[in-house]
Design a protein around this motif. Structure first.
Motif, PDB file in Angstrom:
ATOM      1  N   HIS A  19       0.830  -1.208   0.000  1.00 20.85           N
ATOM      2  CA  HIS A  19       0.000   0.000   0.000  1.00 20.85           C
ATOM      3  C   HIS A  19       0.866   1.261   0.000  1.00 20.85           C
ATOM      4  O   HIS A  19       2.069   1.215   0.275  1.00 20.85           O
ATOM      5  N   ALA A  20       0.240   2.370  -0.318  1.00 20.74           N
ATOM      6  CA  ALA A  20       0.955   3.646  -0.415  1.00 20.74           C
ATOM      7  C   ALA A  20       1.556   4.041   0.930  1.00 20.74           C
ATOM      8  O   ALA A  20       1.045   3.681   1.997  1.00 20.74           O
ATOM      9  N   MET A  21       2.649   4.796   0.875  1.00 20.26           N
ATOM     10  CA  MET A  21       3.296   5.251   2.104  1.00 20.26           C
ATOM     11  C   MET A  21       2.351   6.169   2.879  1.00 20.26           C
ATOM     12  O   MET A  21       1.593   6.941   2.306  1.00 20.26           O
ATOM     13  N   SER A  22       2.430   6.075   4.187  1.00 23.64           N
ATOM     14  CA  SER A  22       1.485   6.763   5.061  1.00 23.64           C
ATOM     15  C   SER A  22       1.791   8.250   5.202  1.00 23.64           C
ATOM     16  O   SER A  22       2.940   8.693   5.105  1.00 23.64           O
ATOM     17  N   PHE A  23       0.711   8.996   5.465  1.00 18.58           N
ATOM     18  CA  PHE A  23       0.838  10.408   5.813  1.00 18.58           C
ATOM     19  C   PHE A  23       1.720  10.604   7.037  1.00 18.58           C
ATOM     20  O   PHE A  23       2.336  11.654   7.208  1.00 18.58           O
ATOM     21  N   LEU A  24       1.741   9.598   7.917  1.00 19.10           N
ATOM     22  CA  LEU A  24       2.426   9.727   9.199  1.00 19.10           C
ATOM     23  C   LEU A  24       3.938   9.594   9.057  1.00 19.10           C
ATOM     24  O   LEU A  24       4.585   8.772   9.706  1.00 19.10           O
ATOM     25  N   ASP A  25       4.495  10.383   8.162  1.00 16.48           N
ATOM     26  CA  ASP A  25       5.955  10.489   7.990  1.00 16.48           C
ATOM     27  C   ASP A  25       6.639   9.184   7.608  1.00 16.48           C
ATOM     28  O   ASP A  25       7.828   8.992   7.919  1.00 16.48           O
ATOM     29  N   GLU A  26       5.918   8.291   6.912  1.00 18.98           N
ATOM     30  CA  GLU A  26       6.555   7.018   6.588  1.00 18.98           C
ATOM     31  C   GLU A  26       7.738   7.193   5.645  1.00 18.98           C
ATOM     32  O   GLU A  26       8.739   6.490   5.755  1.00 18.98           O
ATOM     33  N   HIS A  27       7.627   8.129   4.705  1.00 17.03           N
ATOM     34  CA  HIS A  27       8.759   8.339   3.795  1.00 17.03           C
ATOM     35  C   HIS A  27       9.984   8.849   4.559  1.00 17.03           C
ATOM     36  O   HIS A  27      11.121   8.565   4.183  1.00 17.03           O
ATOM     37  N   ARG A  68      20.548  16.564  10.778  1.00 14.84           N
ATOM     38  CA  ARG A  68      19.788  17.740  10.360  1.00 14.84           C
ATOM     39  C   ARG A  68      20.470  18.387   9.165  1.00 14.84           C
ATOM     40  O   ARG A  68      21.618  18.819   9.253  1.00 14.84           O
ATOM     41  N   GLY A  69      19.765  18.398   8.064  1.00 16.10           N
ATOM     42  CA  GLY A  69      20.325  18.913   6.826  1.00 16.10           C
ATOM     43  C   GLY A  69      20.524  17.825   5.782  1.00 16.10           C
ATOM     44  O   GLY A  69      20.847  18.118   4.628  1.00 16.10           O
ATOM     45  N   ALA A  70      20.320  16.563   6.172  1.00 15.64           N
ATOM     46  CA  ALA A  70      20.452  15.454   5.221  1.00 15.64           C
ATOM     47  C   ALA A  70      19.293  15.483   4.227  1.00 15.64           C
ATOM     48  O   ALA A  70      18.142  15.773   4.589  1.00 15.64           O
ATOM     49  N   LEU A  71      19.586  15.172   2.970  1.00 18.73           N
ATOM     50  CA  LEU A  71      18.563  15.119   1.932  1.00 18.73           C
ATOM     51  C   LEU A  71      17.966  13.713   1.865  1.00 18.73           C
ATOM     52  O   LEU A  71      18.593  12.736   2.268  1.00 18.73           O
ATOM     53  N   TYR A  72      16.772  13.624   1.329  1.00 20.75           N
ATOM     54  CA  TYR A  72      16.145  12.315   1.142  1.00 20.75           C
ATOM     55  C   TYR A  72      16.916  11.501   0.113  1.00 20.75           C
ATOM     56  O   TYR A  72      17.475  12.045  -0.865  1.00 20.75           O
ATOM     57  N   GLU A  73      16.943  10.196   0.335  1.00 21.90           N
ATOM     58  CA  GLU A  73      17.605   9.294  -0.593  1.00 21.90           C
ATOM     59  C   GLU A  73      16.832   9.226  -1.919  1.00 21.90           C
ATOM     60  O   GLU A  73      15.609   9.386  -1.956  1.00 21.90           O
ATOM     61  N   GLU A  74      17.540   8.996  -3.005  1.00 19.44           N
ATOM     62  CA  GLU A  74      16.898   8.885  -4.314  1.00 19.44           C
ATOM     63  C   GLU A  74      15.884   7.746  -4.343  1.00 19.44           C
ATOM     64  O   GLU A  74      14.859   7.825  -5.041  1.00 19.44           O
ATOM     65  N   GLU A  75      16.139   6.696  -3.574  1.00 22.62           N
ATOM     66  CA  GLU A  75      15.224   5.565  -3.553  1.00 22.62           C
ATOM     67  C   GLU A  75      13.865   5.951  -2.967  1.00 22.62           C
ATOM     68  O   GLU A  75      12.828   5.406  -3.377  1.00 22.62           O
ATOM     69  N   VAL A  76      13.853   6.900  -2.024  1.00 25.17           N
ATOM     70  CA  VAL A  76      12.599   7.378  -1.458  1.00 25.17           C
ATOM     71  C   VAL A  76      11.801   8.124  -2.518  1.00 25.17           C
ATOM     72  O   VAL A  76      10.588   7.932  -2.678  1.00 25.17           O
ATOM     73  N   VAL A  77      12.481   8.991  -3.250  1.00 26.66           N
ATOM     74  CA  VAL A  77      11.828   9.750  -4.319  1.00 26.66           C
ATOM     75  C   VAL A  77      11.286   8.792  -5.377  1.00 26.66           C
ATOM     76  O   VAL A  77      10.163   8.943  -5.865  1.00 26.66           O
ATOM     77  N   HIS A  78      12.069   7.787  -5.727  1.00 29.45           N
ATOM     78  CA  HIS A  78      11.648   6.806  -6.733  1.00 29.45           C
ATOM     79  C   HIS A  78      10.447   6.007  -6.244  1.00 29.45           C
ATOM     80  O   HIS A  78       9.494   5.736  -7.010  1.00 29.45           O
ATOM     81  N   GLU A  79      10.457   5.621  -4.965  1.00 28.58           N
ATOM     82  CA  GLU A  79       9.337   4.851  -4.410  1.00 28.58           C
ATOM     83  C   GLU A  79       8.055   5.678  -4.425  1.00 28.58           C
ATOM     84  O   GLU A  79       6.961   5.170  -4.686  1.00 28.58           O
ATOM     85  N   TRP A  80       8.199   6.960  -4.150  1.00 29.63           N
ATOM     86  CA  TRP A  80       7.058   7.855  -4.141  1.00 29.63           C
ATOM     87  C   TRP A  80       6.494   8.027  -5.562  1.00 29.63           C
ATOM     88  O   TRP A  80       5.276   7.944  -5.773  1.00 29.63           O
ATOM     89  N   ALA A  81       7.371   8.240  -6.500  1.00 33.26           N
ATOM     90  CA  ALA A  81       6.925   8.551  -7.862  1.00 33.26           C
ATOM     91  C   ALA A  81       6.641   7.309  -8.702  1.00 33.26           C
ATOM     92  O   ALA A  81       5.708   7.309  -9.519  1.00 33.26           O
ATOM     93  N   CYS A  82       7.405   6.236  -8.501  1.00 34.01           N
ATOM     94  CA  CYS A  82       7.309   5.071  -9.382  1.00 34.01           C
ATOM     95  C   CYS A  82       6.902   3.783  -8.670  1.00 34.01           C
ATOM     96  O   CYS A  82       6.606   2.785  -9.338  1.00 34.01           O
ATOM     97  N   GLY A  83       6.901   3.787  -7.354  1.00 32.26           N
ATOM     98  CA  GLY A  83       6.602   2.569  -6.606  1.00 32.26           C
ATOM     99  C   GLY A  83       5.208   2.569  -6.029  1.00 32.26           C
ATOM    100  O   GLY A  83       4.216   2.762  -6.735  1.00 32.26           O
ATOM    101  N   VAL A  84       5.123   2.384  -4.712  1.00 33.83           N
ATOM    102  CA  VAL A  84       3.815   2.290  -4.062  1.00 33.83           C
ATOM    103  C   VAL A  84       3.099   3.627  -3.986  1.00 33.83           C
ATOM    104  O   VAL A  84       1.890   3.690  -3.761  1.00 33.83           O
ATOM    105  N   GLY A  85       3.854   4.721  -4.146  1.00 33.69           N
ATOM    106  CA  GLY A  85       3.240   6.039  -4.057  1.00 33.69           C
ATOM    107  C   GLY A  85       3.121   6.521  -2.627  1.00 33.69           C
ATOM    108  O   GLY A  85       3.725   5.967  -1.709  1.00 33.69           O
ATOM    109  N   HIS A  86       2.306   7.548  -2.445  1.00 34.34           N
ATOM    110  CA  HIS A  86       2.157   8.168  -1.135  1.00 34.34           C
ATOM    111  C   HIS A  86       0.725   8.638  -0.975  1.00 34.34           C
ATOM    112  O   HIS A  86       0.084   9.059  -1.944  1.00 34.34           O
ATOM    113  N   GLN A  87       0.208   8.551   0.252  1.00 33.46           N
ATOM    114  CA  GLN A  87      -1.157   8.995   0.503  1.00 33.46           C
ATOM    115  C   GLN A  87      -1.350  10.476   0.227  1.00 33.46           C
ATOM    116  O   GLN A  87      -2.473  10.937   0.004  1.00 33.46           O
ATOM    117  N   ALA A  88      -0.266  11.237   0.209  1.00 32.28           N
ATOM    118  CA  ALA A  88      -0.357  12.668  -0.071  1.00 32.28           C
ATOM    119  C   ALA A  88      -0.538  12.960  -1.549  1.00 32.28           C
ATOM    120  O   ALA A  88      -0.760  14.107  -1.932  1.00 32.28           O
TER     121      ALA A  88
END
Length: 482
Positions: free
Chosen positions: A42-50, A67-87
């Motif tokens: 299922h899609a990643m949760s609103f509750l900060d799952e990504h 603090r200041g670290a960027l999100y991993e490319e795999e997170v972006v890929h999962e959001w856009a091309c994988g399970v998606g996100h509830q947002a």
């Protein structure tokens, strides 16, 4: 007729075994349901799952978030091309050459650094074990399955500690079902989040603490459980606050010459030890955050930046008067699947958290005020009987008895009332941000509240009511996934 009587005799002789087996069946049902939901993609949760997924991926690479670290490319890929996100989707879709970390709706900087690495270290060990046994699998599902295992262990421990405390039959069923019978709690078993440890940590603190009170020994186990909870997530250590207040209250009562029944004889140093256990990880991790930061709080939390102290003070007062129950409903987190049975169960799950809160918290409040009334009445009756109608000096009246369970209930409810306001002010002071405190932060209190209610109200009818509400709530909540 003889067969019917034989069945009745057998049932009466094996009642306790039947309730134990009933609790086991409930646990099996819950485990299967959570495993299904955790691995259904299922899609990643609103509750900060990504956010938590990003921290897990960094841990997989041997890195700690900061603090200041960027999100991993795999997170972006999962959001856009994988399970998606509830947002919803990102600005640039899957395959778009312009797709990058800046498209993440919550901003390019992860806030995962605020969490201790403990959950993610063990999650990585779990992933390594699964990979070794079954080969490489979908990372997100494996991490989610780890959360499901933690939640299941927490629910099972509630039953184990209830049995050790002498809670039997319907009370045992209530202890197994009630703590997690809300969508806002069980949803944590379906996503990557350190908050999936709340029931486990809460059960350990509640169980070891109540056994310490019962037996008069075993403080070391409460201390170790507190260390476990405090090193997982800050909210998982909140139930320790009830025991800290209990110990301080006991020290005052002892100085006032109150009597203590049973072998439990707490000492002030034990309360100080528990306080240090809760505070030490916060201070230590705060120093790590400050030492490794490559971005400011303003850059990471732009929309939530502090806009003066008036909103903080008003918000803190609001938090103070809004009871943050461990049991709430969150439809968006666990919607019905569309089938009639799922929709009916979902409809039932909406109202059960309120019933649990009213019955459990209400019984504790009545018990607390009941012991105050009883203590005063007892002192008055004893002094009158001893001296007729004469006025007896306070020092000669019957000594009061310190009831640990009732005092613990009072301290726990007081902690639930006070911590949201304190946390909101703390966030403003430490991070320069101001946002509301959500009720799910109270999840770890659920085991302690349920066990206390069952210990304070020793009536079968009450246990039956709790068990029925718990079974309906747990089945309705977990059954939504069917």
């Amino acid at each position: 007729m003889k067969a019917h009587r034989a069945v009745g005799v057998w049932a009466s002789r094996h009642q306790q075994a039947l309730f134990v087996w009933a609790s086991a069946v409930i646990l099996v049902f819950l485990g299967v349901s959570m495993a299904v939901m955790a691995t259904d993609g299922h899609a990643m949760s609103f509750l900060d799952e990504h956010v938590h997924y990003d921290t897990a991926l960094k841990m997989h690479e041997g890195e700690l978030s900061h603090r200041g670290a960027l999100y991993e490319e795999e997170v972006v890929h999962e959001w856009a091309c994988g399970v998606g996100h509830q947002a919803g989707g990102l600005v640039h879709g899957c395959g778009d050459p312009l797709l990058n970390v800046r498209d993440v709706t919550s901003g390019q900087y992860t806030s995962g650094y605020i969490h201790y690495p403990t959950y993610f270290i063990v999650a990585e060990m779990f992933r390594a074990g699964v990979d070794a046994l079954f080969g490489q699998h979908f990372d997100l599902s494996v991490y989610r399955l780890f959360s499901a295992v933690l939640m299941w262990l927490g629910v099972a421990l509630c039953g184990v500690f209830a049995f050790a405390l002498g809670i039997r039959r319907w009370g045992l069923v209530a202890a197994v079902t009630l703590p997690a019978a809300a969508t806002s709690i069980l949803v944590m078993a379906t996503m990557v989040t350190p908050n999936s440890t709340a029931i486990l940590a809460g059960a350990l603190v509640a169980g070891t603490g109540l056994l310490w009170i019962k037996r008069g020994r075993g403080f070391i186990w409460l201390a170790l459980s507190s260390v476990f909870a405090s090193c997982l997530v800050v909210i998982s250590s909140l139930p320790v606050g009830g025991f800290i207040l209990l110990i301080f209250a006991a020290s005052i009562a002892r100085a006032a010459k109150w009597e203590f029944e049973g072998p439990w004889q707490p000492r002030l140093w034990q309360g100080l030890v528990l306080s240090a256990i809760v505070v030490a990880p916060v201070i230590a991790w705060g120093r790590y955050i400050a030492a490794t930061a490559t971005a400011t709080n303003a850059e990471v939390y732009g929309p939530y930046q502090l806009q003066g102290w008036r909103p903080v003070i008003v918000g803190a007062v609001q938090e103070l008067f809004a009871f943050h129950s461990p049991w709430t409903d969150w439809n968006m987190g666990m919607p019905a699947t569309g089938g009639t049975a799922s929709m009916l169960l979902r409809a039932a799950a909406v109202g059960v958290p309120l019933w649990i809160t009213v019955v459990v918290v209400g019984s504790l409040v009545l018990a607390i005020f009941g012991i105050i009334t009883a203590a005063r009445a007892s002192a008055l009756v004893n002094s009158t009987a001893a001296a007729g109608t004469r006025v007896v000096p306070f020092s000669k009246r019957a000594p009061r008895t310190f009831d640990a369970h009732r005092m613990l209930a009072a301290g726990t409810l007081l902690t639930i009332i006070l911590y949201p306001a304190a946390l909101r002010v703390s966030n403003a002071l430490n991070f320069g941000v101001d946002f509301g405190i959500v009720a799910r932060y109270s999840m770890a209190f659920a085991p302690l509240l349920v066990l206390l209610a069952l210990l304070l109200v020793r009536r079968q009818a009450f246990a039956i009511v709790l068990a029925v509400i718990g079974v309906v709530g747990l089945v309705a909540t977990a059954g939504v996934w069917i």
